[in-house]
Design a protein around this motif. Structure first.
Motif, mmCIF file in Angstrom:
data_model
loop_
_atom_site.group_PDB
_atom_site.id
_atom_site.type_symbol
_atom_site.label_atom_id
_atom_site.label_comp_id
_atom_site.label_asym_id
_atom_site.label_seq_id
_atom_site.Cartn_x
_atom_site.Cartn_y
_atom_site.Cartn_z
ATOM 1 N N VAL A 94 -43.441 -34.876 13.031
ATOM 2 C CA VAL A 94 -43.519 -34.212 11.420
ATOM 3 C C VAL A 94 -44.160 -32.880 11.859
ATOM 4 C CG1 VAL A 94 -44.075 -34.136 9.092
ATOM 5 C CG2 VAL A 94 -43.724 -36.271 10.181
ATOM 6 N N GLY A 95 -43.450 -31.843 11.283
ATOM 7 C CA GLY A 95 -44.220 -30.374 11.745
ATOM 8 C C GLY A 95 -43.944 -30.115 13.191
ATOM 9 N N CYS A 96 -42.616 -30.400 13.399
ATOM 10 C CA CYS A 96 -42.180 -30.313 15.034
ATOM 11 C C CYS A 96 -42.396 -28.789 15.677
ATOM 12 C CB CYS A 96 -41.069 -31.298 15.128
ATOM 13 S SG CYS A 96 -39.697 -30.413 14.520
ATOM 14 N N GLY A 97 -42.037 -28.173 14.785
ATOM 15 C CA GLY A 97 -41.793 -26.602 15.271
ATOM 16 C C GLY A 97 -40.482 -26.604 16.171
ATOM 17 N N PRO A 98 -40.754 -25.912 17.150
ATOM 18 C CA PRO A 98 -39.504 -25.871 18.179
ATOM 19 C C PRO A 98 -39.131 -27.076 18.943
ATOM 20 C CG PRO A 98 -41.183 -24.520 18.995
ATOM 21 C CD PRO A 98 -41.682 -25.155 17.778
ATOM 22 N N GLY A 99 -40.059 -28.203 18.520
ATOM 23 C CA GLY A 99 -39.710 -29.344 19.409
ATOM 24 C C GLY A 99 -40.492 -29.448 20.650
ATOM 25 N N THR A 100 -41.798 -28.851 20.698
ATOM 26 C CA THR A 100 -42.922 -28.819 21.717
ATOM 27 C C THR A 100 -43.329 -30.330 22.018
ATOM 28 O OG1 THR A 100 -43.933 -26.872 21.107
ATOM 29 C CG2 THR A 100 -45.185 -28.247 22.678
ATOM 30 N N ALA A 101 -43.608 -31.263 21.302
ATOM 31 C CA ALA A 101 -43.835 -32.470 21.350
ATOM 32 C C ALA A 101 -42.695 -33.543 21.262
ATOM 33 C CB ALA A 101 -45.010 -32.984 20.296
ATOM 34 N N THR A 102 -41.706 -33.080 20.442
ATOM 35 C CA THR A 102 -40.503 -33.890 20.175
ATOM 36 C C THR A 102 -39.922 -34.364 21.204
ATOM 37 O OG1 THR A 102 -40.177 -32.654 18.289
ATOM 38 C CG2 THR A 102 -38.781 -34.381 18.398
ATOM 39 N N ALA A 171 -48.375 -32.850 15.681
ATOM 40 C CA ALA A 171 -49.168 -32.074 16.604
ATOM 41 C C ALA A 171 -49.719 -30.679 15.986
ATOM 42 C CB ALA A 171 -48.390 -31.914 17.854
ATOM 43 N N GLN A 172 -50.906 -30.535 15.658
ATOM 44 C CA GLN A 172 -51.509 -29.131 15.369
ATOM 45 C C GLN A 172 -50.714 -28.617 14.115
ATOM 46 O OE1 GLN A 172 -54.089 -28.411 17.014
ATOM 47 N NE2 GLN A 172 -54.297 -26.143 16.642
ATOM 48 N N ALA A 173 -50.668 -29.590 13.172
ATOM 49 C CA ALA A 173 -49.872 -29.183 11.990
ATOM 50 C C ALA A 173 -50.565 -29.826 10.758
ATOM 51 C CB ALA A 173 -48.274 -29.624 12.173
ATOM 52 N N LEU A 174 -51.256 -30.872 10.772
ATOM 53 C CA LEU A 174 -51.911 -31.703 9.646
ATOM 54 C C LEU A 174 -52.613 -30.730 8.799
ATOM 55 C CD1 LEU A 174 -52.149 -34.467 8.255
ATOM 56 C CD2 LEU A 174 -54.309 -34.819 9.650
ATOM 57 N N HIS A 175 -53.259 -29.894 9.310
ATOM 58 C CA HIS A 175 -54.199 -28.929 8.393
ATOM 59 C C HIS A 175 -53.306 -28.079 7.436
ATOM 60 C CE1 HIS A 175 -53.227 -26.762 12.153
ATOM 61 N NE2 HIS A 175 -53.241 -25.729 11.639
ATOM 62 N N TRP A 176 -52.023 -27.977 7.781
ATOM 63 C CA TRP A 176 -50.945 -27.153 6.724
ATOM 64 C C TRP A 176 -50.433 -28.244 5.580
ATOM 65 C CZ3 TRP A 176 -50.952 -22.222 7.117
ATOM 66 C CH2 TRP A 176 -51.116 -21.642 8.070
ATOM 67 N N THR A 194 -47.351 -53.047 12.379
ATOM 68 C CA THR A 194 -47.379 -52.017 13.772
ATOM 69 C C THR A 194 -47.121 -50.911 13.589
ATOM 70 O OG1 THR A 194 -44.942 -52.635 13.703
ATOM 71 C CG2 THR A 194 -46.319 -54.512 14.472
ATOM 72 N N GLY A 195 -46.776 -50.382 12.575
ATOM 73 C CA GLY A 195 -46.216 -48.579 12.428
ATOM 74 C C GLY A 195 -47.692 -48.000 12.872
ATOM 75 N N THR A 196 -47.445 -46.844 13.692
ATOM 76 C CA THR A 196 -48.546 -46.243 14.002
ATOM 77 C C THR A 196 -48.500 -44.696 13.592
ATOM 78 O OG1 THR A 196 -49.083 -47.716 15.991
ATOM 79 C CG2 THR A 196 -49.835 -45.188 16.032
ATOM 80 N N LEU A 197 -49.507 -44.185 13.062
ATOM 81 C CA LEU A 197 -49.671 -42.651 12.951
ATOM 82 C C LEU A 197 -50.380 -41.983 14.115
ATOM 83 C CD1 LEU A 197 -49.276 -39.936 11.211
ATOM 84 C CD2 LEU A 197 -51.549 -40.922 9.882
ATOM 85 N N ALA A 198 -50.057 -40.911 14.682
ATOM 86 C CA ALA A 198 -50.802 -40.424 15.838
ATOM 87 C C ALA A 198 -50.683 -38.852 15.205
ATOM 88 C CB ALA A 198 -50.221 -40.461 17.065
ATOM 89 N N VAL A 199 -51.950 -38.173 15.204
ATOM 90 C CA VAL A 199 -52.080 -36.888 14.968
ATOM 91 C C VAL A 199 -52.978 -36.130 15.856
ATOM 92 C CG1 VAL A 199 -51.482 -37.119 12.401
ATOM 93 C CG2 VAL A 199 -54.032 -37.043 13.385
ATOM 94 N N TRP A 200 -52.886 -35.072 16.384
ATOM 95 C CA TRP A 200 -53.655 -34.489 17.059
ATOM 96 C C TRP A 200 -53.899 -32.838 16.996
ATOM 97 C CZ3 TRP A 200 -49.219 -36.621 18.790
ATOM 98 C CH2 TRP A 200 -48.391 -35.892 19.411
ATOM 99 N N THR A 201 -54.880 -32.328 17.498
ATOM 100 C CA THR A 201 -55.192 -30.991 17.187
ATOM 101 C C THR A 201 -56.008 -30.380 18.502
ATOM 102 O OG1 THR A 201 -56.039 -29.142 15.933
ATOM 103 C CG2 THR A 201 -57.288 -31.207 16.086
ATOM 104 N N TYR A 202 -55.924 -29.186 18.789
ATOM 105 C CA TYR A 202 -56.698 -28.736 19.720
ATOM 106 C C TYR A 202 -57.507 -27.454 19.415
ATOM 107 C CZ TYR A 202 -52.565 -25.598 20.169
ATOM 108 O OH TYR A 202 -51.689 -24.811 19.930
ATOM 109 N N SER A 203 -58.706 -27.389 20.107
ATOM 110 C CA SER A 203 -59.696 -26.281 19.488
ATOM 111 C C SER A 203 -59.353 -24.853 19.899
ATOM 112 C CB SER A 203 -61.048 -26.867 20.256
ATOM 113 O OG SER A 203 -60.921 -26.474 21.676
ATOM 114 N N ALA A 204 -60.010 -24.100 19.623
ATOM 115 C CA ALA A 204 -59.706 -22.567 20.171
ATOM 116 C C ALA A 204 -60.170 -22.772 21.623
ATOM 117 C CB ALA A 204 -60.837 -21.656 19.299
#
Length: 324
Positions: A94-102, A171-176, A194-204
């Motif tokens: 979700v919030g995949c952008g151009p598919g960087t993680a997808t 990925a890097q989208a939850l804040h929106w 069993t379903g899993t939510l995985a969210v991540w973000t990176y710092s400046a």
């Protein structure tokens, strides 16, 4: 143990590499602190990244990819909730952008779906998917590859049936996102138990080998027209967002990156505050940053930014939750 990771194949001027340390370090606030949260701007992700003139190809080229260890941590967490290992059946990014993680997630799921609010980003993702399909057809005839597809839609309205997903990633989208509505949708689509939510973000980004560059960049970073409420979520590694799940696990990584100053400026050009400024003012800010960073590294202000290699690190925070 140290892992060497690289961007997807890019023109020479875009090439850069990650070195993922086995240490778990995430402290962006200590390295690049920001001012206290201020009232947010009126813009949102749709306005910034869905505009017809937005360059999604630059976003795909300059934004960092993620270490393999991160994806393996997601797989391990999800597999721990069911019997056996192996590929997951369905993954929704979700919030995949151009598919960087997808596209990377194809290695871990039989069916991978990317969803984003931006038609421009999804168009870029679909174009990339077609290119990859043609390459795979030509080079791997007879082999089956994971199905990947993309759709346009907000994070608060996921385009998939009830309890059909093994994993939902963002990925890097939850804040929106509207967090309560997004989490409600996540619980609807994830498999029960069993379903899993995985969210991540990176710092400046933080300059590792040049204190004067870090000091200069911090000043310019703080002066950008950020949406401070959303940036505060990122700066805290999403720790300030309540996750309405019983089982939550957190993992941290530190990523080292080497790149040319030219590439770094391209990366900064994809930031939301640069879009807020508009093309003319953003170009002025980037030129000012270019001159200052060249000077901080002992170069002339008119030197070619492609000739200067800089060393940075990013902290990555991964949050995993189970739909138990």
């Amino acid at each position: 143990m140290t892992f060497i990771l690289s961007f997807r194949t890019l023109p020479r001027r875009f090439r850069n590499h990650f070195v993922l340390s086995s240490r778990s370090i995430y402290s962006p606030s200590s390295a690049l602190s920001v001012s206290p949260p201020m009232p947010s701007s009126t813009s949102n992700a749709g306005e910034l990244f869905a505009h017809k003139d937005y360059n999604a190809k630059d976003y795909a080229a300059y934004r960092p990819s993620y270490p393999k260890e991160l994806y393996e941590a997601i797989l391990a967490f999800e597999a721990n909730g069911r019997e056996g290992r192996g590929k997951m059946e369905t993954i929704l990014d979700v919030g995949c952008g151009p598919g960087t993680a997808t596209f990377c997630l194809r290695e871990y799921g039989t069916r991978v779906i990317g969803q984003d609010f931006s038609e421009v980003q999804i168009a870029a993702a679909n174009e990339k998917a077609k290119e990859m399909a043609m390459q795979e057809t030509a080079g791997k005839e007879g082999e089956s590859c994971s199905e990947v597809s993309f759709c346009v839609g907000p994070a608060e309205e996921l385009h998939i049936g009830d309890h059909t997903c093994d994993v939902v990633t963002t990925a890097q989208a939850l804040h929106w996102f509207d967090h309560p509505k997004f989490f409600a949708e996540v619980k609807r689509v994830l498999r029960k138990g069993t379903g899993t939510l995985a969210v991540w973000t990176y710092s400046a980004p933080v300059f590792e080998k040049c204190e004067s560059a870090q000091s200069f960049f911090k000043e310019k970073y703080d002066a950008l027209p950020w949406d401070w409420r959303r940036l505060d979520y990122v700066d805290k590694g999403y720790e300030s967002i309540p996750f309405p799940f019983e089982e939550v696990k957190k993992k941290e990584f530190k990523v080292h990156k080497q790149m040319s100053l030219s590439f770094f400026l391209g990366y900064l050009s994809t930031w939301s505050p640069m879009k807020e400024l508009g093309s003319e003012k953003a170009a002025e800010r980037l030129a000012d940053i270019r001159r200052g960073l060249l000077k901080a590294h002992g170069r002339g202000e008119g030197d070619d930014p492609e000739s200067l290699e800089i060393s940075l690190f990013f902290g990555i925070k991964l949050i995993l939750a189970r739909n138990s």
